[in-house]
Design a protein around this motif. Structure first.
Motif, short mmCIF file in Angstrom:
data_model
loop_
_atom_site.label_atom_id
_atom_site.label_comp_id
_atom_site.label_asym_id
_atom_site.label_seq_id
_atom_site.Cartn_x
_atom_site.Cartn_y
_atom_site.Cartn_z
N UNK A 70 34.14 -4.95 -7.25
CA UNK A 70 32.79 -5.25 -7.77
C UNK A 70 31.85 -5.48 -6.59
N UNK A 71 31.34 -4.40 -5.97
CA UNK A 71 30.48 -4.54 -4.78
C UNK A 71 29.22 -5.34 -5.01
N UNK A 72 28.64 -5.24 -6.21
CA UNK A 72 27.41 -5.98 -6.49
C UNK A 72 27.67 -7.48 -6.46
N UNK A 73 28.69 -7.93 -7.18
CA UNK A 73 29.04 -9.35 -7.18
C UNK A 73 29.46 -9.79 -5.78
N UNK A 74 30.11 -8.90 -5.04
CA UNK A 74 30.53 -9.23 -3.67
C UNK A 74 29.33 -9.60 -2.82
N UNK A 75 28.28 -8.78 -2.86
CA UNK A 75 27.07 -9.07 -2.08
C UNK A 75 26.36 -10.32 -2.60
N UNK A 76 26.33 -10.47 -3.91
CA UNK A 76 25.70 -11.67 -4.49
C UNK A 76 26.38 -12.94 -3.99
N UNK A 77 27.69 -12.88 -3.87
CA UNK A 77 28.45 -14.05 -3.43
C UNK A 77 28.38 -14.28 -1.92
N UNK A 78 28.31 -13.19 -1.15
CA UNK A 78 28.39 -13.34 0.30
C UNK A 78 27.05 -13.64 0.95
N UNK A 79 25.95 -13.14 0.40
CA UNK A 79 24.64 -13.30 1.05
C UNK A 79 24.27 -14.77 1.25
N UNK A 80 24.39 -15.65 0.23
CA UNK A 80 24.07 -17.07 0.48
C UNK A 80 24.95 -17.71 1.56
N UNK A 81 26.20 -17.29 1.62
CA UNK A 81 27.11 -17.81 2.64
C UNK A 81 26.66 -17.38 4.03
N UNK A 82 26.32 -16.10 4.15
CA UNK A 82 25.86 -15.59 5.44
C UNK A 82 24.57 -16.27 5.88
N UNK A 83 23.67 -16.50 4.94
CA UNK A 83 22.38 -17.09 5.31
C UNK A 83 22.53 -18.53 5.81
N UNK A 84 23.33 -19.34 5.11
CA UNK A 84 23.46 -20.73 5.56
C UNK A 84 24.26 -20.78 6.87
N UNK A 85 25.19 -19.84 7.05
CA UNK A 85 25.94 -19.78 8.30
C UNK A 85 25.04 -19.33 9.45
N UNK A 86 24.20 -18.33 9.19
CA UNK A 86 23.27 -17.84 10.23
C UNK A 86 22.23 -18.89 10.58
N UNK A 87 21.72 -19.59 9.57
CA UNK A 87 20.71 -20.62 9.84
C UNK A 87 21.31 -21.75 10.68
N UNK A 88 22.52 -22.14 10.36
CA UNK A 88 23.19 -23.20 11.12
C UNK A 88 23.51 -22.73 12.54
#
Length: 391
Positions: free
Chosen positions: A288-306
């Protein structure tokens, strides 16, 4: 002080109401059957299991079914695991629980959630146990908000950011699949709260409970322990340093006892890969690539911001919240394709990283960017709409 405390009560109440409301919606869609949350597979139910109120599914189910099985009789499960874990994993041996436990040693290591459910349900009463498993995770949604509120208060950050824990898809997945991760996160957060105040025995108690609920919290605890332990060691306070090791020593002792008669080769290595390789291969193999991106983007953003914050302020890398984040970031990037190919799997396995990022930003930056918050809100909304609020 009173307005701050009042706002905390408001946010915690709101979290509990929201979790309860959405859970009742899900329960209604599942024909008013609390056992539906555990996702018990027909293939894991023995012929001797006779409980028409327990709902089973034709597919392979999910990990919640094993927590349910252990919660029926955790003491008996532990005893059988120590004696003969291979026999316990065979379907024909399930004369009491009725549900096969795929990996008895691994599941019994995570005894905290099913043991608590067993105790609250009147020692595993089948009529109420499925509801108690769900109720515990509703409470853990509220307690997650409470723990983040206490952290925000101690960091002098705006209290509204305690709602950040509601923006983690993994926390909601635990609620709707009877999983232990959110409970472990809550216990670990309270352990860190006490550690930051140097209440070391309280830290050890909550840390032990967290590790015996889900060992993936290890790097949340370890970052704090390294920072404070090194400070105590340099001050010749060796006793305090030793106390900090209790959660890890108890977990290793517990694992050793459970593994006494386990002769399997284990599955630990399959969960790790070279940095970022597992993430990339997971995306390519995700069903499920769509759900994969939906789940990973918030993780990447908070990791990148930190990470960006630490890049701009390298002098803060030695702070406890920095080490907690860095340890969990390192853990997340070496997880394998076996975890990252399934959005439901990695969404809960990256919960420590998301909580670590939130703690770092509240401690050092006093806020979280609107982009991270907006993406997280959209992600949770999409997840709830597409995976929860339908039968």
């Amino acid at each position: 002080m009173k307005p701050y405390r009042s706002s905390g009560i408001l946010w915690i109440t709101l979290s509990l109401f929201l979790a309860s409301f959405l859970t009742v919606l899900r329960w209604d869609l599942l024909d008013h059957n609390w056992s539906s949350f555990a996702l018990i597979s027909e293939g894991n139910v023995s012929a001797t299991f006779d409980n028409p109120e327990i709902r089973t599914y034709a597919h392979s189910g999910y990990d919640g079914q094993f927590y349910y099985a252990i919660a029926l009789s955790p003491l008996e499960t532990v005893a059988k695991t120590i004696k003969n874990p291979l026999k316990l994993s065979k379907l024909e041996s399930q004369s009491h629980q009725g549900v096969r436990i795929d990996n008895p040693v691994l599941r019994a290591k995570r005894i905290g959630y099913p043991l608590t459910a067993w105790a609250i349900s009147g020692l595993g009463k089948e009529g109420v146990l499925p509801f108690i498993l769900v109720l515990l995770n509703i409470l853990c949604i509220g307690l997650g908000t409470a723990a983040c509120f206490l952290m925000a208060k101690s960091f002098n950050a705006p209290p509204v950011y305690c709602l950040g824990s509601l923006l983690f898809i993994g926390a909601w997945m635990c609620l709707y699949r009877d999983l232990a991760d959110q409970m472990a996160m809550v216990l670990a957060l309270f352990a860190l709260f006490f550690l930051f105040r140097e209440h070391l025995w309280s830290f050890s108690a909550f840390g032990i409970a967290a590790m015996l609920t889900k060992e993936t919290v290890v790097f949340l605890l370890l970052g704090g322990v390294v920072s404070y332990g090194w400070a105590f060691f340099r001050q010749y306070r060796y006793g305090k340093s030793a106390i900090l090791l209790a959660p890890f020593l108890v977990y290793f002792a517990w694992s050793f006892v459970l593994s006494w008669n386990d002769h399997s080769t284990g599955t630990l290595l399959k969960h790790f890969d070279w940095p970022f390789f597992g993430m990339g291969k997971g995306f390519l193999q995700s069903p499920d690539p769509i759900l994969w991106w939906v789940a990973i983007i918030p993780v990447l953003l908070i990791a990148l911001e930190s990470s960006w914050h630490l890049w701009k302020h390298p002098s803060k890398i030695g702070k406890p919240t920095s080490l907690i984040f860095l340890f969990n970031f390192g853990f997340a990037i070496i997880m394998s394709c076996a975890i990252y190919e399934d959005p439901f799997s990695f969404a809960r396995n990256v919960l420590p990283l998301q909580y670590a990022g939130l703690l770092l930003l509240l401690d050092q930056k006093k806020r979280v960017s609107w982009l991270t918050l907006f993406a997280s809100i959209l992600g949770v909304a999409f997840y709830l709409r597409s995976n929860i609020l339908y039968a």
